[in-house]
Enzyme design. Structure first.
Site, PDB file in Angstrom:
ATOM      1  CB  THR A 207      -1.004  -0.040   1.170  1.00  0.00           C
ATOM      2  OG1 THR A 207      -1.913   1.054   1.041  1.00  0.00           O
ATOM      3  CG2 THR A 207      -0.333   0.026   2.539  1.00  0.00           C
ATOM      4  CG  ASN A 208      -0.423   4.610  -1.348  1.00  0.00           C
ATOM      5  OD1 ASN A 208      -1.047   5.435  -0.707  1.00  0.00           O
ATOM      6  ND2 ASN A 208      -0.989   3.895  -2.316  1.00  0.00           N
ATOM      7  NE  ARG A 209       4.390   8.751   4.428  1.00  0.00           N
ATOM      8  CZ  ARG A 209       4.936   9.959   4.187  1.00  0.00           C
ATOM      9  NH1 ARG A 209       5.837  10.081   3.240  1.00  0.00           N
ATOM     10  NH2 ARG A 209       4.580  11.016   4.887  1.00  0.00           N
ATOM     11  CB  SER A 210      -2.835   7.910   0.233  1.00  0.00           C
ATOM     12  OG  SER A 210      -4.034   8.634   0.219  1.00  0.00           O
TER      13      SER A 210
END
Ligand code: CTP
Length: 394
Positions: A207-210
């Site tokens: 996933t990512n930091r959004s």
């Protein structure tokens, strides 16, 4: 621009204590709140509570020649954009339906021409009684918006229908009603938010930091400007704004399918989501076990480019979160994905972007115009983007 104004009527139910929170939250949403209370309501909560929270006098008496003037029910009614009665007792609802205007709230509700929202709160038997059901039906027939009540624990000790709807729900309905004549009224806007997740095994994902904050702010701002909003959201630790439709997804493929369906009847798609560009080629059905010091290789395949694939006659807005060559990369994405607008932000900035409450962006259009914002709250950035969407829609 004149601040939108809600006239909050508080009647004599135990849920009156929640009206204090409601008043404060409405005020936090930039709404001017005036409060009127019946004598019974003042036995549950003091007018001083509202006066301290809002720094504005509370009207409790229809013959009070205070700041609301000598005829308060007429002046209050004339100034309001929405009359909201929360909590509304069975007695208050009956008075309004039958035109019994002998207290400040029923009198003002009848004197006003703006939308009326009613949030009933009472014991379940009173709510289910033939009289209350008939009165609520009449209110709705006459155009009033009735919110709730919810089911759950009642003050009397039992459980059932009769609890005033949660404050967030009432806020959502009120903000949407206030937006009835705003610049996005009658429009449907699809907003995507959050970071998608691509699972490797049952416990691990890419996933990512959004945080989802930018997308949620756009969804809320669209609602407040009168739009019907569908928020397609990847997992986020935020509560979505009420008064909108929320579709929860996990992967890029699910976001694509949900967005493609939602956009069929929409006038704008705003993709604030941070979509994974790659997914593992196979999902392990069991947790992958550590194998000593051996290297583990996970093969990745590209995901679908949602913005690039979905085409139609709606305004298409993308985001470009870049760490290098911000403007050049953003312009390239605007063209490659056939967008009307792209919102570029520099993710190396420490005071803006991922996870932050604020953002500093450049809104670029097809004509190559660069609209640079200063550091603003994400809600303010959302309104700047929507200003441009409104222009494109007209
Ligand atoms: N986007 C999308 N589908 C993807 C990836 C991104 O619809 N599979 C959307 C994002 O929601 C955003 C815009 O495309 O509105 C740009 O996303 P970004 O991640 O910045 O660009 P990519 O196209 O993924 O390119 P790169 O990662 O190489 O910068």
């Amino acid at each position: 621009m004149k601040r939108r104004s809600v006239l909050l009527g508080v009647t004599g139910s135990i849920a009156a204590y929640k009206a204090a929170e409601l008043a404060r939250e409405l005020s936090r949403h930039g709404v001017e709140v005036r409060v009127m209370m019946t004598p019974a309501a003042t036995r549950f909560v003091s007018p001083l509570t509202f006066e301290a929270l809002l720094a504005s006098p509370v009207v409790t008496d229809m013959f009070d020649s205070g700041p609301a003037g000598p005829i308060p029910h007429v002046s209050l009614a004339a100034d309001a954009d929405v009359v909201l009665i929360a909590p509304a007792t069975a007695d208050c609802i009956a008075r309004i339906v039958h035109g019994l205007a002998d207290d400040i709230i029923s009198c003002t509700a009848m004197a006003s021409e703006c939308p009326l929202i009613v949030a009933p709160a009472m014991h379940e038997n009173m709510y289910r009684s033939a009289a209350t059901q008939a009165n609520i039906a009449v209110l709705q027939e006459r155009g009033a918006v009735v919110v709730g009540p919810d089911s759950g624990d009642l003050a009397s000790g039992g459980r059932g229908a009769g609890r005033m709807s949660p404050v967030e729900t009432i806020i959502g309905v009120t903000m949407k009603t206030l937006g009835r004549h705003s610049d996005l009224a009658g429009r449907t806007i699809i907003v995507t938010a959050g970071g998608t997740q691509e699972f490797i095994d049952p416990v691990r994902c890419i996933t990512n930091r959004s945080s989802g904050k930018m997308g949620y702010a756009i969804a809320e701002a669209s609602r407040d400007r009168g739009a019907s909003v569908v928020l397609v959201t990847a997992p986020a630790s935020l509560t979505p704004p009420s008064g909108i439709e929320v579709v929860r997804i996990t992967s890029a493929q699910e976001m694509f399918e949900a967005t493609q369906t939602a956009v069929q009847h929409a006038q704008a798609l705003i993709m604030a989501a941070a979509v994974a560009d790659y997914r593992p080629t196979g999902l392990s059905p069991h947790k992958i076990k550590k194998q000593g010091q051996e290297m583990l290789t996970i093969q990745l395949a590209p995901t679908i480019d949602i913005l690039g694939s979905i085409q139609g006659s709606f305004v298409k807005v993308g985001f470009a979160a870049e760490s290098t060559e911000l403007e050049c990369n953003a312009e390239a994405k605007l063209t490659a994905k056939n967008l009307d607008l792209i919102v570029a932000n520099d993710i190396t900035a420490t005071d803006a972007g991922f996870g932050s409450e604020s953002n500093r962006v450049i809104i670029i259009d097809r004509q190559g115009t660069f609209d640079r914002t200063p550091l603003l709250s994400k809600r303010e950035v959302a309104d700047r983007i929507l200003d441009r969407v409104v222009q494109l829609l007209s």
